[in-house]
Structures are given as structure tokens and as C-alpha cells.
Motif scaffolding. Structure first.
Motif, PDB file in Angstrom:
ATOM      1  N   ALA A 296       5.809 -24.415 -31.303  1.00  0.00           N
ATOM      2  CA  ALA A 296       7.007 -23.612 -31.027  1.00  0.00           C
ATOM      3  C   ALA A 296       8.187 -24.087 -31.866  1.00  0.00           C
ATOM      4  O   ALA A 296       8.998 -23.272 -32.328  1.00  0.00           O
ATOM      5  N   LEU A 297       8.278 -25.399 -32.097  1.00  0.00           N
ATOM      6  CA  LEU A 297       9.385 -25.917 -32.893  1.00  0.00           C
ATOM      7  C   LEU A 297       9.287 -25.500 -34.356  1.00  0.00           C
ATOM      8  O   LEU A 297      10.315 -25.361 -35.039  1.00  0.00           O
ATOM      9  N   VAL A 298       8.061 -25.307 -34.860  1.00  0.00           N
ATOM     10  CA  VAL A 298       7.905 -24.796 -36.227  1.00  0.00           C
ATOM     11  C   VAL A 298       8.535 -23.417 -36.337  1.00  0.00           C
ATOM     12  O   VAL A 298       9.292 -23.116 -37.284  1.00  0.00           O
ATOM     13  N   GLU A 299       8.245 -22.554 -35.370  1.00  0.00           N
ATOM     14  CA  GLU A 299       8.813 -21.206 -35.376  1.00  0.00           C
ATOM     15  C   GLU A 299      10.314 -21.247 -35.113  1.00  0.00           C
ATOM     16  O   GLU A 299      11.088 -20.492 -35.715  1.00  0.00           O
ATOM     17  N   GLU A 300      10.727 -22.158 -34.205  1.00  0.00           N
ATOM     18  CA  GLU A 300      12.154 -22.244 -33.909  1.00  0.00           C
ATOM     19  C   GLU A 300      12.940 -22.714 -35.129  1.00  0.00           C
ATOM     20  O   GLU A 300      14.049 -22.226 -35.387  1.00  0.00           O
ATOM     21  N   GLN A 301      12.385 -23.675 -35.881  1.00  0.00           N
ATOM     22  CA  GLN A 301      13.109 -24.158 -37.053  1.00  0.00           C
ATOM     23  C   GLN A 301      13.312 -23.039 -38.074  1.00  0.00           C
ATOM     24  O   GLN A 301      14.394 -22.932 -38.665  1.00  0.00           O
ATOM     25  N   ALA A 302      12.309 -22.201 -38.256  1.00  0.00           N
ATOM     26  CA  ALA A 302      12.471 -21.079 -39.181  1.00  0.00           C
ATOM     27  C   ALA A 302      13.577 -20.140 -38.688  1.00  0.00           C
ATOM     28  O   ALA A 302      14.417 -19.669 -39.482  1.00  0.00           O
ATOM     29  N   ALA A 303      13.594 -19.872 -37.376  1.00  0.00           N
ATOM     30  CA  ALA A 303      14.636 -18.989 -36.833  1.00  0.00           C
ATOM     31  C   ALA A 303      16.013 -19.641 -36.928  1.00  0.00           C
ATOM     32  O   ALA A 303      17.010 -18.969 -37.247  1.00  0.00           O
ATOM     33  N   ARG A 304      16.085 -20.951 -36.672  1.00  0.00           N
ATOM     34  CA  ARG A 304      17.374 -21.656 -36.750  1.00  0.00           C
ATOM     35  C   ARG A 304      17.899 -21.682 -38.189  1.00  0.00           C
ATOM     36  O   ARG A 304      19.109 -21.586 -38.422  1.00  0.00           O
TER      37      ARG A 304
ATOM     38  N   ALA B  13      23.002 -17.148 -41.782  1.00  0.00           N
ATOM     39  CA  ALA B  13      23.865 -16.043 -41.358  1.00  0.00           C
ATOM     40  C   ALA B  13      25.230 -16.557 -40.911  1.00  0.00           C
ATOM     41  O   ALA B  13      26.267 -15.930 -41.206  1.00  0.00           O
ATOM     42  N   ALA B  14      25.271 -17.700 -40.202  1.00  0.00           N
ATOM     43  CA  ALA B  14      26.551 -18.259 -39.742  1.00  0.00           C
ATOM     44  C   ALA B  14      27.415 -18.688 -40.922  1.00  0.00           C
ATOM     45  O   ALA B  14      28.642 -18.486 -40.917  1.00  0.00           O
ATOM     46  N   ARG B  15      26.807 -19.261 -41.926  1.00  0.00           N
ATOM     47  CA  ARG B  15      27.568 -19.651 -43.110  1.00  0.00           C
ATOM     48  C   ARG B  15      28.145 -18.432 -43.827  1.00  0.00           C
ATOM     49  O   ARG B  15      29.298 -18.455 -44.280  1.00  0.00           O
TER      50      ARG B  15
ATOM     51  N   GLN C 165      32.891 -14.859 -45.047  1.00  0.00           N
ATOM     52  CA  GLN C 165      33.552 -13.554 -45.042  1.00  0.00           C
ATOM     53  C   GLN C 165      34.797 -13.562 -44.152  1.00  0.00           C
ATOM     54  O   GLN C 165      35.851 -12.999 -44.525  1.00  0.00           O
ATOM     55  N   ILE C 166      34.712 -14.189 -42.972  1.00  0.00           N
ATOM     56  CA  ILE C 166      35.866 -14.236 -42.063  1.00  0.00           C
ATOM     57  C   ILE C 166      37.015 -15.015 -42.701  1.00  0.00           C
ATOM     58  O   ILE C 166      38.196 -14.647 -42.574  1.00  0.00           O
ATOM     59  N   THR C 167      36.691 -16.115 -43.397  1.00  0.00           N
ATOM     60  CA  THR C 167      37.739 -16.906 -44.054  1.00  0.00           C
ATOM     61  C   THR C 167      38.445 -16.077 -45.128  1.00  0.00           C
ATOM     62  O   THR C 167      39.689 -16.107 -45.242  1.00  0.00           O
ATOM     63  N   ASN C 168      37.675 -15.330 -45.899  1.00  0.00           N
ATOM     64  CA  ASN C 168      38.281 -14.476 -46.919  1.00  0.00           C
ATOM     65  C   ASN C 168      39.152 -13.387 -46.286  1.00  0.00           C
ATOM     66  O   ASN C 168      40.255 -13.070 -46.788  1.00  0.00           O
ATOM     67  N   GLN C 169      38.693 -12.823 -45.168  1.00  0.00           N
ATOM     68  CA  GLN C 169      39.485 -11.793 -44.488  1.00  0.00           C
ATOM     69  C   GLN C 169      40.773 -12.373 -43.912  1.00  0.00           C
ATOM     70  O   GLN C 169      41.835 -11.725 -43.946  1.00  0.00           O
ATOM     71  N   TYR C 170      40.708 -13.629 -43.421  1.00  0.00           N
ATOM     72  CA  TYR C 170      41.914 -14.258 -42.889  1.00  0.00           C
ATOM     73  C   TYR C 170      42.931 -14.500 -43.998  1.00  0.00           C
ATOM     74  O   TYR C 170      44.141 -14.268 -43.820  1.00  0.00           O
TER      75      TYR C 170
ATOM     76  N   THR D 272      33.254 -22.534 -35.481  1.00  0.00           N
ATOM     77  CA  THR D 272      32.527 -23.124 -34.352  1.00  0.00           C
ATOM     78  C   THR D 272      31.063 -22.708 -34.372  1.00  0.00           C
ATOM     79  O   THR D 272      30.159 -23.528 -34.140  1.00  0.00           O
ATOM     80  N   SER D 273      30.812 -21.441 -34.658  1.00  0.00           N
ATOM     81  CA  SER D 273      29.435 -20.952 -34.731  1.00  0.00           C
ATOM     82  C   SER D 273      28.670 -21.614 -35.865  1.00  0.00           C
ATOM     83  O   SER D 273      27.493 -21.978 -35.709  1.00  0.00           O
ATOM     84  N   ALA D 274      29.328 -21.791 -37.008  1.00  0.00           N
ATOM     85  CA  ALA D 274      28.653 -22.425 -38.143  1.00  0.00           C
ATOM     86  C   ALA D 274      28.325 -23.879 -37.849  1.00  0.00           C
ATOM     87  O   ALA D 274      27.220 -24.366 -38.161  1.00  0.00           O
ATOM     88  N   LEU D 275      29.281 -24.607 -37.229  1.00  0.00           N
ATOM     89  CA  LEU D 275      29.018 -26.007 -36.878  1.00  0.00           C
ATOM     90  C   LEU D 275      27.895 -26.113 -35.870  1.00  0.00           C
ATOM     91  O   LEU D 275      27.003 -26.974 -35.995  1.00  0.00           O
ATOM     92  N   SER D 276      27.899 -25.251 -34.870  1.00  0.00           N
ATOM     93  CA  SER D 276      26.841 -25.274 -33.861  1.00  0.00           C
ATOM     94  C   SER D 276      25.477 -24.989 -34.490  1.00  0.00           C
ATOM     95  O   SER D 276      24.473 -25.621 -34.146  1.00  0.00           O
ATOM     96  N   ALA D 277      25.441 -24.047 -35.437  1.00  0.00           N
ATOM     97  CA  ALA D 277      24.175 -23.736 -36.108  1.00  0.00           C
ATOM     98  C   ALA D 277      23.685 -24.913 -36.931  1.00  0.00           C
ATOM     99  O   ALA D 277      22.477 -25.215 -36.964  1.00  0.00           O
ATOM    100  N   GLU D 278      24.621 -25.607 -37.615  1.00  0.00           N
ATOM    101  CA  GLU D 278      24.247 -26.798 -38.388  1.00  0.00           C
ATOM    102  C   GLU D 278      23.678 -27.886 -37.470  1.00  0.00           C
ATOM    103  O   GLU D 278      22.641 -28.499 -37.763  1.00  0.00           O
ATOM    104  N   GLN D 279      24.350 -28.129 -36.367  1.00  0.00           N
ATOM    105  CA  GLN D 279      23.903 -29.173 -35.446  1.00  0.00           C
ATOM    106  C   GLN D 279      22.547 -28.827 -34.832  1.00  0.00           C
ATOM    107  O   GLN D 279      21.674 -29.690 -34.690  1.00  0.00           O
TER     108      GLN D 279
END
Length: 493
Positions: A413-421, A427-429, A434-439, A454-461
Motif C-alpha cells: 500500500a505504501l508503494v501506491e501511496e508514495q506514487a499518489a503523494r 500539484a501543490a508546488r 501560480q498563487i504566488t504569481n497571482q498575489y 501550507t499545502s505545499a509544505l504539508s505535501a513535502e512532509q
């Protein structure tokens, strides 16, 4: 005239005295009968059969070629299975651990106790020899006839319990099974400690990567806060944007602080595993996680021979079975052969002369006629103890199968989860970019940037966590499979 041969009394007494000749014949006869009985006797009690436990033909979550190509011949785990991770620092820690770990030292001492118990049980197969010397002075009353008298004595004794019913042999059988169980326990302790060390090491390395990520994130958040303050001074940002940027920076700092003390605790655990004080331990090498290796799984039936705890439970069942025979032997008479000989005299000068010689010889047959049900209770207790150990063995087998299945399903399951993560991280990056450019273009407020960061950091972690979890799950799978243990191995390391 031929020389006259004068026999020495102390040397030829046994050849000339009729009683001595009779004693010699009786001794030889008794020993011959006892030897014949001992050789022909069979041990009472049930002969051991391994408790039956269905293990199935295959694991429900076997990789089926996902990790191992279908045309690859079966492989076994190497004795130094941790080298599969190809990490030099981990290899060094594994080499150092057996030399200093105190849990392992305790298990080794317990194994030596089991070995000594086997030697003690084997001693019952041999006769017991003893010697004594004495000097006594005794008297009675106050008359001339009651003057004290001195007696000098020197004697030797020998006794042997003939194992007619196999009590001693069953006792040796039980002790041997106990020693084998102790060896399996030692291997199980060694495997558990190595698994724990590997998992703690991967935890520290993962924490170091998380710390490096948070350090980069703090730099980015600090720059973002400075940029927001500059925009506030220019009149293109609000105080709320500055407050949001400041809150985000402090939250990241708090995360790094918590991560720091957790990492230190993991390092302390490694130090104790190595037998060092936490203050003296420093983990060398650069931060990083090794690649996840392939693990040969095999079939469930092999688990009965590859798990040291399963082997130990099986040996304890054999030990309990042998003790049934020990308890049943109490119903039969004990035959003991004993002999004593020596010298006893009232004067030291004639201490070892022939007239002072004495000897005794004879067998003893002893049988308890009534014991209030103690022997029956002992047999019932031994049978109940075997039933308990047999059930414990079957339960240990089921637990071993469950642990393998759990590790297999988690690893896959972790093999599949790592691919999804990884996809979620990408996508978070992109969202953050895009949000930074819009700001910067004034199209969105800073709260949108905070949420994207916050979403990008959480995805990295999370992606880092999954990588570490895969290594931990692989280590747990190796431990569940028994490492490189084999039930035929003799523990020496």
C-alpha cells in the motif's frame, strides 16, 4: 629352595578373604543386571510430536512478482540482512550493537543458564563418588571404663541411580529442549534489537530531512514576511497580510522545535541500543534515506523454521512433553546401587591396616506406596503445562503469519501511496507557483498564498514520511520473516 612369597594383607585381602570374594561377585552381578536393565528399559511418557497448525499454502498479500520477477529463483535473506539497505552508517551501527547492548547481554546470560541446566540434568546419568575422613573422640560416664576413645576413619562412597524408567533421560530431554528454546530466544532478541535499531536509524534520518525542509521553508517564510511588510509600506498590502505571514513563520518555527526534540529522543534510543550514554553518542554521516530493497518472502510453511520465536515456542512444547514422562516415572520404583568402603581404627598407626578395613555394598529399591494423590496431581499438572505450551506454539505461529501479512499489505500500500503523494506534491508546488504569481499581480489576497504554502509544505512532509514508512515497513517485514534465522542454526554471535 624357592623364595617364599609373603602376601601383603592390605593388597591381597580381596583375593583371599571369602567375604571379599563374595562381595566382588555380587558387585559384578548387580552391575551387570543394572546395566542390562538400563539398556533395555524404555522411557515412560509420550514421545514428542510437533503440535499441528495449519499455515496455508501462500500469503494472501504475497507480492506476486511486484517486487520479485516471476522467473527469479527463490532467494534467502542474507545473514547481515541490513546490508540490503546499502547504508554504511547503518552497517557500522549494526556491528557495534552486539558488543554493548545490555538486553542482549541479559539474553546471553539466560542462555548460559539453560546450557548449565542441561549439564546438570546430564549429570544424573552418571554415578556419584565421594570421599571423607574423620577423627572422633567419645566417652561415657566418669569411670575408668568410660575413658574417652579416639577413632580415625577414612571412607569412599559410590552410588548410582539406574534409569530403569527413563526419568533421567526425560529430564535430559526436557533440559535439552529448554537449552534450544534459550538459543532461539537469544536469536529472537538479537533480531528484535537489530530491527529496532534500523527503524530508529531511519527515523533519525527522516527527521533530519524534515529539519532541512523546515529550514528552507523558514527562509522562504521569512522572505515572504519581509516582502509583505514592504508591500504594506508601499500601500499595496494590508496589516492582515503581515499578521498572516508572521503567524505562518512562527508555526513553522514551532514545528521545527518539536521535530528537534523528537529527533534527539530517537538518537538517545540508538545510544542505549549500543550500550552508550546518550550524551556520548553522535550519529555520523550526512542526512539521507536509502533506497527500499526487495525482500524475498517465500511461503508460510518456511516461517515455522525461519522465526526464532516460533522455534522457541515449539521447543518449549517439547520441553513440557518430556516433563510428562518425568512426572509419570514417579509411579515406578527407584533402583539405586551404592557401595562404601574404607578404614576405621582407634590408633592412627593402624589406620589403614587390613583389620581396620570395612565395606558395604547393596542395591536399594524404593517405591512410594501412598502419597495422597501427589503423583497423580504432578502428572495432571505436567499434561496441562504441555497443553498450554502447545496452544502457545499455535498462537505464536498465527501471530507470525499475521505480522507477515500486515507487513506485506502495508508495504504494498505504501508503494501506491508514495506514487499518489508524489503526484500530490507536484500539484501543490504548481499551485503555489501560480498563487504566488497571482498575489504579486494583485489578483488574490495573501491568505491564498498562505494556504498554498501550507499545502505545499504539508505535501513535502508527507512525501518524506511515506519514504521513511516504506523503509520501516520493509524492516518490519524482514523481522516478521525471521531475518536470516534458521531453526537448525546454533546461536554463536
Amino acid at each position: 629352595m624357592p623364595d617364599r612369597v609373603i602376601p601383603r594383607p592390605d593388597a591381597d585381602f580381596a583375593l583371599t578373604h571369602p567375604g571379599a570374594r563374595l562381595a566382588c561377585r555380587a558387585t559384578r552381578a548387580v552391575l551387570a543386571i543394572a546395566a542390562a536393565l538400563a539398556l533395555s528399559a524404555c522411557a515412560v511418557g509420550p514421545d514428542y510430536q510437533r503440535p499441528v497448525q495449519d499455515v496455508g499454502a501462500a500469503y494472501a498479500h504475497a507480492p506476486e512478482g511486484r517486487w520479485i520477477p516471476a522467473d527469479t529463483p527463490p532467494r534467502a535473506l542474507p545473514a547481515d540482512w541490513w546490508t540490503l539497505f546499502d547504508d554504511g552508517v547503518l552497517d557500522d551501527l549494526m556491528d557495534r550493537m552486539p558488543k554493548g547492548n545490555l538486553d542482549l547481554a541479559q539474553a546471553e546470560a539466560q542462555f548460559r543458564q539453560a546450557h548449565a541446566a542441561l549439564d546438570s540434568a546430564r549429570a544424573g546419568l552418571f554415578p556419584t563418588l565421594g570421599a571423607s575422613t574423620s577423627l572422633t573422640r567419645a566417652g561415657q560416664g566418669v569411670s575408668q571404663a568410660g575413658n574417652p576413645a579416639t577413632t580415625y576413619g577414612l571412607s569412599a562412597t559410590a552410588s548410582w541411580e539406574v534409569d530403569l524408567w527413563g526419568r533421567v533421560r526425560r529430564d535430559v530431554e526436557a533440559a535439552r529442549a529448554g537449552e534450544q528454546a534459550g538459543a532461539a530466544d537469544l536469536d529472537a532478541m538479537r533480531l528484535s534489537l537489530r530491527s529496532t535499531l534500523a527503524q530508529a536509524y531511519f527515523g533519525v534520518r527522516s527527521s533530519q530531512l524534515q529539519d532541512a525542509l523546515l529550514a528552507r521553508t523558514l527562509d522562504e517564510y521569512a522572505r515572504a514576511l519581509e516582502m509583505t511588510r514592504n508591500r504594506l509600506a508601499a500601500g499595496v498590502a494590508s496589516p492582515a497580510d503581515v499578521a498572516a505571514a508572521s503567524m505562518q513563520l512562527d508555526q513553522a518555527r514551532a514545528q521545527r522545535i518539536r521535530l528537534g526534540w523528537q529527533r534527539e529522543q530517537q538518537a538517545h534510543a540508538i545510544a542505549v541500543l549500543l550500550g552508550q550514554t546518550p550524551a556520548s553518542f553522535l550519529l555520523s554521516g550526512s542526512a539521507g534515506l536509502p533506497a527500499v530493497p526487495d525482500v524475498p518472502v517465500g511461503v508460510p510453511s518456511a516461517l515455522l523454521l525461519r522465526r526464532p520465536d516460533v522455534a522457541g515456542a515449539e521447543r518449549r512444547a517439547a520441553q513440557a512433553n518430556a516433563r510428562i514422562g518425568v512426572a509419570q516415572a514417579a509411579w515406578f520404583p527407584d533402583l539405586t546401587l551404592s557401595a562404601q568402603g574404607g578404614y576405621r581404627a582407634a590408633e592412627f598407626a593402624s589406620w589403614i591396616m587390613t583389620p581396620a578395613r570395612f565395606w558395604t555394598l547393596g542395591p536399594t529399591l524404593a517405591l512410594s506406596l501412598f502419597d495422597g494423590g501427589a503423583r497423580a496431581a504432578a502428572v495432571a499438572s505436567a499434561r496441562a503445562a504441555y497443553d498450554a505450551q502447545a496452544a502457545a506454539y499455535r498462537k505464536t505461529v498465527l501471530d507470525a503469519l499475521r505480522e507477515v501479512e500486515d507487513a506485506l499489505v502495508q508495504s504494498q500500500a505504501l508503494v501506491e501511496e508514495q506514487a499518489a503523494r508524489d503526484r500530490a506534491l507536484a500539484a501543490a508546488r504548481e499551485t503555489l507557483r501560480q498563487i504566488t504569481n497571482q498575489y504579486r499581480a494583485g489578483l488574490v489576497d495573501y491568505l491564498s498564498v498562505v494556504q498554498a504554502q501550507t499545502s505545499a509544505l504539508s505535501a513535502e512532509q508527507t512525501a518524506l514520511d511515506v519514504r521513511a514508512q516504506r523503509l520501516t515497513a520493509t524492516t518490519q517485514l524482514i523481522a516478521a520473516l525471521g531475518g536470516a534465522y534458521s531453526a537448525g542454526d546454533v546461536s554463536t554471535n
